[in-house]
Design a protein around this motif. Structure first.
Motif, PDB file in Angstrom:
ATOM      1  N   LEU A 209       0.827  -1.203   0.000  1.00 29.29           N
ATOM      2  CA  LEU A 209       0.000   0.000   0.000  1.00 29.29           C
ATOM      3  C   LEU A 209       0.865   1.260   0.000  1.00 29.29           C
ATOM      4  O   LEU A 209       0.550   2.241  -0.680  1.00 29.29           O
ATOM      5  CB  LEU A 209      -0.918   0.010   1.227  1.00 29.29           C
ATOM      6  N   ALA A 210       1.961   1.248   0.757  1.00 29.74           N
ATOM      7  CA  ALA A 210       2.839   2.418   0.840  1.00 29.74           C
ATOM      8  C   ALA A 210       3.497   2.721  -0.504  1.00 29.74           C
ATOM      9  O   ALA A 210       3.762   3.883  -0.829  1.00 29.74           O
ATOM     10  CB  ALA A 210       3.895   2.197   1.914  1.00 29.74           C
ATOM     11  N   HIS A 211       3.775   1.678  -1.297  1.00 32.28           N
ATOM     12  CA  HIS A 211       4.390   1.878  -2.598  1.00 32.28           C
ATOM     13  C   HIS A 211       3.375   2.234  -3.683  1.00 32.28           C
ATOM     14  O   HIS A 211       3.627   3.111  -4.518  1.00 32.28           O
ATOM     15  CB  HIS A 211       5.131   0.606  -3.028  1.00 32.28           C
ATOM     16  N   PHE A 212       2.243   1.527  -3.688  1.00 33.32           N
ATOM     17  CA  PHE A 212       1.354   1.575  -4.845  1.00 33.32           C
ATOM     18  C   PHE A 212      -0.049   2.085  -4.538  1.00 33.32           C
ATOM     19  O   PHE A 212      -0.861   2.206  -5.460  1.00 33.32           O
ATOM     20  CB  PHE A 212       1.238   0.173  -5.465  1.00 33.32           C
ATOM     21  N   GLY A 213      -0.347   2.378  -3.283  1.00 34.36           N
ATOM     22  CA  GLY A 213      -1.707   2.765  -2.927  1.00 34.36           C
ATOM     23  C   GLY A 213      -2.647   1.579  -3.033  1.00 34.36           C
ATOM     24  O   GLY A 213      -2.233   0.420  -2.926  1.00 34.36           O
ATOM     25  N   THR A 214      -3.918   1.853  -3.233  1.00 27.49           N
ATOM     26  CA  THR A 214      -4.903   0.779  -3.360  1.00 27.49           C
ATOM     27  C   THR A 214      -4.490  -0.125  -4.518  1.00 27.49           C
ATOM     28  O   THR A 214      -4.397   0.308  -5.665  1.00 27.49           O
ATOM     29  CB  THR A 214      -6.295   1.357  -3.622  1.00 27.49           C
ATOM     30  N   TYR A 215      -4.231  -1.387  -4.206  1.00 28.85           N
ATOM     31  CA  TYR A 215      -3.655  -2.305  -5.191  1.00 28.85           C
ATOM     32  C   TYR A 215      -4.279  -3.673  -5.009  1.00 28.85           C
ATOM     33  O   TYR A 215      -4.184  -4.279  -3.940  1.00 28.85           O
ATOM     34  CB  TYR A 215      -2.138  -2.379  -5.005  1.00 28.85           C
ATOM     35  N   GLY A 216      -4.943  -4.171  -6.056  1.00 34.07           N
ATOM     36  CA  GLY A 216      -5.551  -5.493  -5.990  1.00 34.07           C
ATOM     37  C   GLY A 216      -6.459  -5.632  -4.788  1.00 34.07           C
ATOM     38  O   GLY A 216      -7.270  -4.752  -4.471  1.00 34.07           O
ATOM     39  N   ASP A 217      -6.291  -6.753  -4.068  1.00 32.12           N
ATOM     40  CA  ASP A 217      -7.120  -7.010  -2.891  1.00 32.12           C
ATOM     41  C   ASP A 217      -6.370  -6.715  -1.595  1.00 32.12           C
ATOM     42  O   ASP A 217      -6.749  -7.216  -0.534  1.00 32.12           O
ATOM     43  CB  ASP A 217      -7.616  -8.454  -2.890  1.00 32.12           C
ATOM     44  N   THR A 218      -5.329  -5.881  -1.664  1.00 31.07           N
ATOM     45  CA  THR A 218      -4.499  -5.652  -0.480  1.00 31.07           C
ATOM     46  C   THR A 218      -5.289  -5.032   0.659  1.00 31.07           C
ATOM     47  O   THR A 218      -5.148  -5.437   1.821  1.00 31.07           O
ATOM     48  CB  THR A 218      -3.290  -4.764  -0.832  1.00 31.07           C
ATOM     49  N   VAL A 219      -6.118  -4.046   0.363  1.00 33.81           N
ATOM     50  CA  VAL A 219      -6.919  -3.423   1.424  1.00 33.81           C
ATOM     51  C   VAL A 219      -7.836  -4.464   2.064  1.00 33.81           C
ATOM     52  O   VAL A 219      -7.971  -4.521   3.294  1.00 33.81           O
ATOM     53  CB  VAL A 219      -7.728  -2.239   0.869  1.00 33.81           C
ATOM     54  N   ALA A 220      -8.470  -5.297   1.262  1.00 35.38           N
ATOM     55  CA  ALA A 220      -9.354  -6.334   1.811  1.00 35.38           C
ATOM     56  C   ALA A 220      -8.584  -7.298   2.703  1.00 35.38           C
ATOM     57  O   ALA A 220      -9.097  -7.734   3.744  1.00 35.38           O
ATOM     58  CB  ALA A 220     -10.029  -7.093   0.670  1.00 35.38           C
ATOM     59  N   ARG A 221      -7.352  -7.627   2.337  1.00 37.34           N
ATOM     60  CA  ARG A 221      -6.551  -8.537   3.158  1.00 37.34           C
ATOM     61  C   ARG A 221      -6.179  -7.894   4.484  1.00 37.34           C
ATOM     62  O   ARG A 221      -6.177  -8.559   5.526  1.00 37.34           O
ATOM     63  CB  ARG A 221      -5.297  -8.957   2.390  1.00 37.34           C
ATOM     64  N   VAL A 222      -5.840  -6.604   4.454  1.00 37.95           N
ATOM     65  CA  VAL A 222      -5.547  -5.907   5.703  1.00 37.95           C
ATOM     66  C   VAL A 222      -6.782  -5.934   6.603  1.00 37.95           C
ATOM     67  O   VAL A 222      -6.686  -6.190   7.811  1.00 37.95           O
ATOM     68  CB  VAL A 222      -5.093  -4.462   5.419  1.00 37.95           C
ATOM     69  N   ARG A 223      -7.941  -5.680   6.032  1.00 35.78           N
ATOM     70  CA  ARG A 223      -9.177  -5.672   6.827  1.00 35.78           C
ATOM     71  C   ARG A 223      -9.489  -7.054   7.385  1.00 35.78           C
ATOM     72  O   ARG A 223      -9.997  -7.170   8.508  1.00 35.78           O
ATOM     73  CB  ARG A 223     -10.329  -5.137   5.982  1.00 35.78           C
ATOM     74  N   ASP A 224      -9.192  -8.100   6.641  1.00 28.28           N
ATOM     75  CA  ASP A 224      -9.388  -9.461   7.164  1.00 28.28           C
ATOM     76  C   ASP A 224      -8.529  -9.685   8.408  1.00 28.28           C
ATOM     77  O   ASP A 224      -8.981 -10.272   9.404  1.00 28.28           O
ATOM     78  CB  ASP A 224      -9.024 -10.498   6.103  1.00 28.28           C
ATOM     79  N   VAL A 225      -7.263  -9.233   8.353  1.00 28.97           N
ATOM     80  CA  VAL A 225      -6.371  -9.381   9.516  1.00 28.97           C
ATOM     81  C   VAL A 225      -6.888  -8.576  10.692  1.00 28.97           C
ATOM     82  O   VAL A 225      -6.897  -9.045  11.829  1.00 28.97           O
ATOM     83  CB  VAL A 225      -4.941  -8.955   9.136  1.00 28.97           C
ATOM     84  N   VAL A 226      -7.353  -7.366  10.433  1.00 27.10           N
ATOM     85  CA  VAL A 226      -7.892  -6.522  11.501  1.00 27.10           C
ATOM     86  C   VAL A 226      -9.097  -7.195  12.144  1.00 27.10           C
ATOM     87  O   VAL A 226      -9.216  -7.248  13.397  1.00 27.10           O
ATOM     88  CB  VAL A 226      -8.242  -5.122  10.980  1.00 27.10           C
ATOM     89  N   ARG A 227      -9.996  -7.729  11.340  1.00 28.67           N
ATOM     90  CA  ARG A 227     -11.182  -8.404  11.901  1.00 28.67           C
ATOM     91  C   ARG A 227     -10.794  -9.618  12.734  1.00 28.67           C
ATOM     92  O   ARG A 227     -11.389  -9.900  13.785  1.00 28.67           O
ATOM     93  CB  ARG A 227     -12.124  -8.838  10.778  1.00 28.67           C
ATOM     94  N   THR A 228      -9.784 -10.346  12.302  1.00 31.75           N
ATOM     95  CA  THR A 228      -9.403 -11.588  12.983  1.00 31.75           C
ATOM     96  C   THR A 228      -8.626 -11.344  14.266  1.00 31.75           C
ATOM     97  O   THR A 228      -8.846 -12.042  15.261  1.00 31.75           O
ATOM     98  CB  THR A 228      -8.561 -12.467  12.036  1.00 31.75           C
ATOM     99  N   PHE A 229      -7.758 -10.341  14.260  1.00 30.00           N
ATOM    100  CA  PHE A 229      -6.789 -10.225  15.356  1.00 30.00           C
ATOM    101  C   PHE A 229      -6.967  -9.008  16.263  1.00 30.00           C
ATOM    102  O   PHE A 229      -6.334  -8.967  17.331  1.00 30.00           O
ATOM    103  CB  PHE A 229      -5.364 -10.206  14.784  1.00 30.00           C
ATOM    104  N   SER A 230      -7.805  -8.042  15.868  1.00 24.81           N
ATOM    105  CA  SER A 230      -7.894  -6.864  16.729  1.00 24.81           C
ATOM    106  C   SER A 230      -9.042  -6.977  17.733  1.00 24.81           C
ATOM    107  O   SER A 230      -9.137  -6.161  18.635  1.00 24.81           O
ATOM    108  CB  SER A 230      -8.098  -5.613  15.878  1.00 24.81           C
TER     109      SER A 230
END
Length: 283
Positions: free
Chosen positions: A262-283
């Protein structure tokens, strides 16, 4: 790139008769140079690279080889704009090769450090990899592998306030989420594209972003990014057994890579969705 190799000392790469482009990722150009006498080299370069990127890459390769004894490419020359290395062979996609790679990677993680970090910052892509020393791995991962990227403009544009708040909760909860483990020598950017073979067919490791950190954090890249056959991980555990539940923690420890994308390319593919999956699972 033609100008780049013509600028190299003639006694190192005389009489280039062929230059074949290779995959070099999103940051650098990579070429296989063949000389008139049949010798071959790999030239990796970029006029846009930070001036210490290639010297630090060469130092990282040397650290992996000298400290852990694992095979890395021989470096013949390095400058602010390129690194010239030995040419190696494509990775054979066999069970035997992946088992050897797993055992070699595990050997790297038997080399212990006394702190977390490195004696200099490095690079992951074209962004600095912060390696400031810490006595605690949870603190190091929170500050230098998660929060470090939350300051990046493209990350803040890609993620919503709720995402950022969830990542902060994960930073606070890391001691409950990840078991305390020692610092070990990390390659730092190991996925299958950064493994090739020597003439005997043995694994050779490329493109490091070295530091002292948890073994699991290093392993997460191999597990989450185009993973190799499970034989790799079984062979790894023959040498360096992992704590219970390590597979469940891989997406959490892979956050660093998602945030770097994300820091290099901004919104890219499903990267934002993957980050949100981790947040839902672990936060």
């Amino acid at each position: 790139m033609n100008t780049l190799w013509k600028s190299l000392p003639s006694d190192v790469v005389p009489d280039v008769v062929d230059a074949e482009p290779l995959s070099g990722g999103a940051v650098n150009d990579v070429w296989r140079l063949t000389l008139a006498d049949g010798r071959a080299y790999v030239l990796k370069g970029s006029v846009e690279a930070p001036p210490d990127l290639f010297p630090l890459e060469a130092a990282g390769l040397r650290a992996l080889h000298e400290r852990a004894g694992i095979r890395t490419p021989q470096v013949f020359e390095v400058s602010a704009h390129h690194v010239l290395m030995e040419a190696l062979h494509p990775r054979p996609d066999t069970d035997e090769f992946w088992e050897a790679a797993g055992r070699t990677f595990a050997t790297l993680h038997t080399v212990r450090g006394d702190r977390f970090g490195w004696d200099t910052d490095g690079w992951l892509g074209l962004l600095p990899q912060e390696n400031g020393w810490a006595d605690d791995g949870h603190e190091f991962f929170a500050e230098h592998r998660i929060r470090r990227y939350l300051r990046e403009p493209k990350v803040r544009r890609a993620l919503e306030p709720a995402d950022l708040a969830g990542l902060e909760r994960i930073c606070e909860r890391l001691p409950q989420l990840v078991p305390t483990s020692p610092s070990v020598l990390n390659h730092g950017d190991l996925w299958r594209a950064n493994i090739v073979a020597d003439p005997a067919g043995e694994p050779v490791f490329l493109d490091p972003a070295v530091c002292w950190m948890w073994a699991e954090s290093d392993l997460s890249m191999m597990y989450c990014c185009d993973p190799p056959p499970d034989r790799f991980f079984r062979a790894y555990e023959e040498i360096s057994p992992l704590p219970d539940g390590w597979r469940d923690r891989m997406p959490l420890l892979h956050l660093r890579e998602h945030l770097s994308v994300l820091a290099h390319f901004g919104t890219y593919g499903d990267t934002v969705a993957r980050v949100r999956d981790v947040v839902r699972t672990f936060s």
